[in-house]
Design an enzyme around this catalytic site. Sequence first.
Site: not given
Ligand code: GAR
Length: 193
Positions: A98, A112, A114, A150
């Site tokens: 964003l 968020n 992470h 992040d």
């Molecule tokens: C999750 O593990 C989240 O922490 C990660 O993507 C996955 C989404 O899973 N996020 C990132 O990597 C953000 N940088 P989901 O769609 O099943 O919630």
Amino acid sequence: MAQLTGFKKTKTAVFISGRGSNLKSLIKFSKTKKSPITINLIISNYNKSKGLEFAKKFRIKKKIFNFKKRSISEKEILSELKKKNIRLICLAGFMKILSKYFIKNYNGRILNIHPSLLPKYKGLNTHERVIKNKEIYSGCTVHYVNYRLDSGKIIMQKKVKIRRNDTPNSLSKRILIQEHKLYPKAILKIFNL
Ligand code: GAR
């Protein structure tokens, strides 16, 4: 987050790009009595996101913005958010970055999740890098979103021990289970509950 507290539950939008398992856990949480939020809108940058099925299942409004021109998509999203009186944004596997302009409009109101113990392993492919570096622990972090990727203030973290035979896939599965618990806990925390 004092300005968010009150008798009425805070209207929240969840942004996704894919599977939406964190979205599902947030929806379930939002339906509990103790939840300070309701989920009123699901936003995705991808019309085939599997997570969009939860919009139908739980009868939550959804909107798709393709982000081909980020500034245009962001302006449209902001107008949608304002129209629906959304006060909090939860990013849940949302893979677009964003802009400062967008974040400024919701400053201190974007969270968020992470899949690492930030500030370690920002960005993509966290599980691969963690295993390659022979870390003992990884985990997940819920944080505020600021202008740097992040890097916003950490709200809560959960450690997960890495096993000798872990693959990125097996580790990501164990961390995901913790993510589903951590996000609701972090929301309770910012509302001082
Ligand atoms: C999750 O593990 C989240 O922490 C990660 O993507 C996955 C989404 O899973 N996020 C990132 O990597 C953000 N940088 P989901 O769609 O099943 O919630």
